[in-house]
Design an enzyme around this catalytic site. Structure first.
Site, PDB file in Angstrom:
ATOM      1  N   ASP A   1      23.824  56.156  78.617  1.00 16.46           N
ATOM      2  CA  ASP A   1      23.656  57.435  79.314  1.00 16.46           C
ATOM      3  C   ASP A   1      23.541  57.253  80.824  1.00 16.46           C
ATOM      4  O   ASP A   1      22.660  56.542  81.321  1.00 16.46           O
ATOM      5  CB  ASP A   1      22.411  58.149  78.803  1.00 16.46           C
ATOM      6  CG  ASP A   1      22.505  58.501  77.323  1.00 16.46           C
ATOM      7  OD1 ASP A   1      23.622  58.478  76.783  1.00 16.46           O
ATOM      8  OD2 ASP A   1      21.455  58.792  76.721  1.00 16.46           O
TER       9      ASP A   1
ATOM     10  N   ASP B   1      23.771  49.821  79.191  1.00 22.07           N
ATOM     11  CA  ASP B   1      23.164  51.091  78.833  1.00 22.07           C
ATOM     12  C   ASP B   1      24.280  52.128  78.764  1.00 22.07           C
ATOM     13  O   ASP B   1      25.331  51.967  79.383  1.00 22.07           O
ATOM     14  CB  ASP B   1      22.128  51.464  79.897  1.00 22.07           C
ATOM     15  CG  ASP B   1      21.623  52.882  79.752  1.00 22.07           C
ATOM     16  OD1 ASP B   1      21.117  53.221  78.670  1.00 22.07           O
ATOM     17  OD2 ASP B   1      21.761  53.656  80.717  1.00 22.07           O
TER      18      ASP B   1
END
Length: 317
Positions: free
Chosen positions: A72, A70
């Site tokens: 963010d 991922d």
């Protein structure tokens, strides 16, 4: 990035839209990774640097394994789409009112440490309206500049080291994010990763239409993208790893044999502990880490998220 006509029917169920978004992201990621391989001989400052201690995992030489990160708050502090919006404002793509909204949403994201669906939907619609009518090549060129201005210094060194360990083991490493695939691709290339799975915006003849292909690559759609890419790349998901900070990514983390909770929010931390998943927290404030809030939260984050809007307002007055 041009969307195939058969990928854009008007009405689909939520599950079908997730599958569609995942397949579109996987297709886009495979295309960009081919270019990455061609450029791999040229070392950049981001891929160079001091040697880092390799963790117990991954297994060297296991080419049927890969890693999915991922973006963010896992690889980068804050949300890529907010940093991108800040850069577009600097280039006069939109007005002060939109900047204030971006600033508030970024502040919320950093204070809460979670992805608020309403905020993300608002930002997504704003971003689509902003880029509509612009050429993909133009936004890619601007994205390179924005990375240097706002993103390069926000990469978590600890997460970067984990990604490098997979690369050193001879495995492919992919970003998996709700951010636009063009932005994610720039970040992946700058970090020396294999490629990126991201939200695919529709374009015709190289011009953005203001629509998405499927839906944002978020939650279940990320899992669909990873599953589609694994099938295309002949990966064994039980030997793969996935890394995220958010409980929204539990579907993706649950797909692989080696899930990691990185800088986890409260729900993911609880879920990971119950299932004995590995945890890594690169935030410095222990109280913040305990409750799942970034260490930069509080007055500092508030000032960082709104300073640009306040300063601009004062100058205008």
């Amino acid at each position: 990035m041009a969307a195939l006509g058969w990928l854009t029917p008007r009405r689909r169920s939520a599950t079908a839209r997730s599958v569609l978004a995942g397949e579109a992201a996987a297709e886009a990621a495979r295309k960009t990774s081919q270019q990455f391989e061609a450029d791999a001989q040229t070392e950049t400052p981001e891929t160079a640097g001091a040697k880092r201690k390799e963790p117990d995992f991954p297994v060297v030489g296991d080419v049927r394994a890969a890693a999915f990160f991922d973006l963010d708050n896992t690889v980068m502090q804050g949300a890529a789409i907010f940093h991108f919006g800040r850069g577009l404002y600097k280039r006069k793509f939109f007005q002060r009112r939109e900047l204030a909204r971006f600033a508030w949403q970024q502040t919320w994201f950093r204070l809460a440490g979670v992805e608020d669906p309403d905020h993300m939907q608002d930002v997504r619609e704003s971003a689509l309206s902003i880029v509509k009518g612009h050429r993909v090549s133009e936004l890619m060129s601007i994205g390179e500049e924005i990375y240097d201005e706002y993103m390069a210094d926000r990469i978590w060194p600890g997460t970067r080291a984990l990604a490098q360990a997979h690369l050193d083991a001879g495995q492919k490493v992919w970003l998996v994010t709700a951010a636009p695939v063009e932005t994610a691709t720039i970040i992946a290339r700058r970090l020396g990763l294999t490629g990126a799975l991201g939200t695919v915006a529709e374009s015709v003849d190289g011009v953005y239409t203001g629509k998405l292909v499927g839906e944002p690559l978020h939650g279940p759609a990320k899992a669909e993208a990873v599953r589609a890419l694994a099938g295309a790349e002949d990966l064994d998901l039980s030997r793969c790893a996935a890394y995220s900070d958010s409980h929204n990514d539990i579907p993706m983390l649950s797909l692989v044999g080696h899930p990691y909770a990185i800088n986890p929010d409260t729900k993911l931390r609880k879920h990971a502990r119950e299932r004995d998943w590995r945890l890594r927290d690169y935030r410095t404030g222990r109280k913040a880490a305990k409750v799942g809030i970034p260490a930069a939260a509080g007055v500092g984050a508030l000032a960082g998220g709104t300073a640009a809007a306040v300063a601009l307002h004062r100058r205008r007055r």
